[in-house]
Design a protein around this motif. Sequence first.
Motif, PDB file in Angstrom:
ATOM      1  N   ALA A   1       0.832  -1.211   0.000  1.00  0.00           N
ATOM      2  CA  ALA A   1       0.000   0.000   0.000  1.00  0.00           C
ATOM      3  C   ALA A   1       0.866   1.261   0.000  1.00  0.00           C
ATOM      4  O   ALA A   1       0.608   2.209  -0.748  1.00  0.00           O
ATOM      5  CB  ALA A   1      -0.938   0.007   1.204  1.00  0.00           C
ATOM      6  N   VAL A   2       1.908   1.263   0.837  1.00  0.00           N
ATOM      7  CA  VAL A   2       2.801   2.426   0.911  1.00  0.00           C
ATOM      8  C   VAL A   2       3.606   2.557  -0.374  1.00  0.00           C
ATOM      9  O   VAL A   2       3.856   3.668  -0.853  1.00  0.00           O
ATOM     10  CB  VAL A   2       3.739   2.318   2.131  1.00  0.00           C
ATOM     11  N   ILE A   3       4.015   1.435  -0.947  1.00  0.00           N
ATOM     12  CA  ILE A   3       4.768   1.444  -2.202  1.00  0.00           C
ATOM     13  C   ILE A   3       3.908   2.018  -3.332  1.00  0.00           C
ATOM     14  O   ILE A   3       4.381   2.829  -4.134  1.00  0.00           O
ATOM     15  CB  ILE A   3       5.261   0.029  -2.564  1.00  0.00           C
ATOM     16  N   ILE A   4       2.643   1.613  -3.380  1.00  0.00           N
ATOM     17  CA  ILE A   4       1.735   2.144  -4.402  1.00  0.00           C
ATOM     18  C   ILE A   4       1.553   3.645  -4.222  1.00  0.00           C
ATOM     19  O   ILE A   4       1.562   4.413  -5.201  1.00  0.00           O
ATOM     20  CB  ILE A   4       0.374   1.418  -4.344  1.00  0.00           C
ATOM     21  N   MET A   5       1.382   4.089  -2.969  1.00  0.00           N
ATOM     22  CA  MET A   5       1.273   5.522  -2.699  1.00  0.00           C
ATOM     23  C   MET A   5       2.511   6.266  -3.162  1.00  0.00           C
ATOM     24  O   MET A   5       2.427   7.360  -3.725  1.00  0.00           O
ATOM     25  CB  MET A   5       1.061   5.759  -1.196  1.00  0.00           C
ATOM     26  N   ASN A   6       3.679   5.667  -2.922  1.00  0.00           N
ATOM     27  CA  ASN A   6       4.942   6.288  -3.311  1.00  0.00           C
ATOM     28  C   ASN A   6       5.029   6.441  -4.825  1.00  0.00           C
ATOM     29  O   ASN A   6       5.398   7.510  -5.337  1.00  0.00           O
ATOM     30  CB  ASN A   6       6.110   5.444  -2.793  1.00  0.00           C
ATOM     31  N   ILE A   7       4.659   5.397  -5.542  1.00  0.00           N
ATOM     32  CA  ILE A   7       4.701   5.425  -7.004  1.00  0.00           C
ATOM     33  C   ILE A   7       3.709   6.442  -7.560  1.00  0.00           C
ATOM     34  O   ILE A   7       4.025   7.227  -8.463  1.00  0.00           O
ATOM     35  CB  ILE A   7       4.432   4.027  -7.585  1.00  0.00           C
ATOM     36  N   LEU A   8       2.489   6.447  -7.014  1.00  0.00           N
ATOM     37  CA  LEU A   8       1.466   7.379  -7.479  1.00  0.00           C
ATOM     38  C   LEU A   8       1.850   8.828  -7.174  1.00  0.00           C
ATOM     39  O   LEU A   8       1.614   9.724  -7.994  1.00  0.00           O
ATOM     40  CB  LEU A   8       0.113   7.048  -6.833  1.00  0.00           C
ATOM     41  N   GLY A   9       2.439   9.050  -5.993  1.00  0.00           N
ATOM     42  CA  GLY A   9       2.886  10.394  -5.645  1.00  0.00           C
ATOM     43  C   GLY A   9       3.955  10.894  -6.593  1.00  0.00           C
ATOM     44  O   GLY A   9       3.899  12.042  -7.062  1.00  0.00           O
ATOM     45  N   PHE A  10       4.909  10.019  -6.885  1.00  0.00           N
ATOM     46  CA  PHE A  10       5.979  10.393  -7.820  1.00  0.00           C
ATOM     47  C   PHE A  10       5.417  10.649  -9.215  1.00  0.00           C
ATOM     48  O   PHE A  10       5.807  11.613  -9.886  1.00  0.00           O
ATOM     49  CB  PHE A  10       7.041   9.305  -7.882  1.00  0.00           C
ATOM     50  N   TYR A  11       4.493   9.778  -9.656  1.00  0.00           N
ATOM     51  CA  TYR A  11       3.929   9.936 -10.994  1.00  0.00           C
ATOM     52  C   TYR A  11       3.159  11.252 -11.112  1.00  0.00           C
ATOM     53  O   TYR A  11       3.294  11.964 -12.113  1.00  0.00           O
ATOM     54  CB  TYR A  11       3.006   8.770 -11.323  1.00  0.00           C
ATOM     55  N   LEU A  12       2.354  11.565 -10.100  1.00  0.00           N
ATOM     56  CA  LEU A  12       1.584  12.804 -10.123  1.00  0.00           C
ATOM     57  C   LEU A  12       2.510  14.008 -10.205  1.00  0.00           C
ATOM     58  O   LEU A  12       2.311  14.903 -11.041  1.00  0.00           O
ATOM     59  CB  LEU A  12       0.701  12.914  -8.877  1.00  0.00           C
ATOM     60  N   PHE A  13       3.537  14.021  -9.352  1.00  0.00           N
ATOM     61  CA  PHE A  13       4.475  15.141  -9.365  1.00  0.00           C
ATOM     62  C   PHE A  13       5.228  15.223 -10.689  1.00  0.00           C
ATOM     63  O   PHE A  13       5.341  16.301 -11.286  1.00  0.00           O
ATOM     64  CB  PHE A  13       5.478  15.010  -8.214  1.00  0.00           C
ATOM     65  N   ALA A  14       5.757  14.089 -11.159  1.00  0.00           N
ATOM     66  CA  ALA A  14       6.560  14.078 -12.383  1.00  0.00           C
ATOM     67  C   ALA A  14       5.724  14.458 -13.606  1.00  0.00           C
ATOM     68  O   ALA A  14       6.187  15.220 -14.472  1.00  0.00           O
ATOM     69  CB  ALA A  14       7.191  12.698 -12.582  1.00  0.00           C
ATOM     70  N   LYS A  15       4.492  13.940 -13.671  1.00  0.00           N
ATOM     71  CA  LYS A  15       3.626  14.220 -14.824  1.00  0.00           C
ATOM     72  C   LYS A  15       3.234  15.694 -14.869  1.00  0.00           C
ATOM     73  O   LYS A  15       3.298  16.329 -15.940  1.00  0.00           O
ATOM     74  CB  LYS A  15       2.374  13.344 -14.747  1.00  0.00           C
ATOM     75  N   ILE A  16       2.842  16.244 -13.722  1.00  0.00           N
ATOM     76  CA  ILE A  16       2.468  17.656 -13.686  1.00  0.00           C
ATOM     77  C   ILE A  16       3.678  18.529 -14.008  1.00  0.00           C
ATOM     78  O   ILE A  16       3.569  19.524 -14.751  1.00  0.00           O
ATOM     79  CB  ILE A  16       1.894  18.042 -12.307  1.00  0.00           C
ATOM     80  N   THR A  17       4.836  18.173 -13.478  1.00  0.00           N
ATOM     81  CA  THR A  17       6.058  18.944 -13.750  1.00  0.00           C
ATOM     82  C   THR A  17       6.374  18.944 -15.236  1.00  0.00           C
ATOM     83  O   THR A  17       6.690  19.988 -15.823  1.00  0.00           O
ATOM     84  CB  THR A  17       7.250  18.364 -12.970  1.00  0.00           C
TER      85      THR A  17
END
Length: 215
Positions: A14-30
């Motif tokens: 669950a934490v790993i998925i959150m980590n991946i999704l958080g990174f993806y959201l930040f990277a995609k928006i950036t």
Amino acid sequence: MKTKVFTFFFTNKAVIIMNILGFYLFAKITEDVVEKEYILVIDRWIETHINAIQTPLLTKFMVTLTHFNGAIGIFVFSLLMMLFLVYKRWYNDLLFYFFAVLGANIAYIFIKMIVQRVRPSSDILSIATHSFPSGHATMATAMALALYFILAQRVSSLGLRSVIVMACIVWPIIIAFSRVYLDVHWLSDVLAGIGLGVFWVTLIELINRLKKIVG
């Protein structure tokens, strides 16, 4: 060793998925902001129409609310939180909270200096610093998520845990909304800030959990 790694990934999925999704959201928006993708059209549309929901009373509330998550508010709350953790002798949690909040703070400042995005032209607040990502959204997310990881593991009551979860979700969302409402940030700024906060804190949490298994 392979068994430990497999167990780590399975028990912390669950934490790993959150980590991946958080990174993806930040990277995609950036990427979209830097490459001037369609997200900028959405940003402009919101800036143009945000005044339709602004009222004097709501604006006053939002200004007060956003100040609670400003530099002074973060310092005071974090100081009290760390004193509480010292009092409870939760020293591992103290280090976790310190690195989670400090790291998030350094990260968003560093990224602001790189991207150097201009803020919207707000008639309510005048802020001279760069816009991307939102420091308020980053810090609200980082602090709320850090509190969740510290407190949830010590709460056995499902009701109380649900309250903690809701509080840790609602607070960053309200702060992010206040920044867009006050027209001091673009929507993409606060979305990137939330993603950055989630990514950083879950990364620190995963490192802590990995150290317990390896050690």
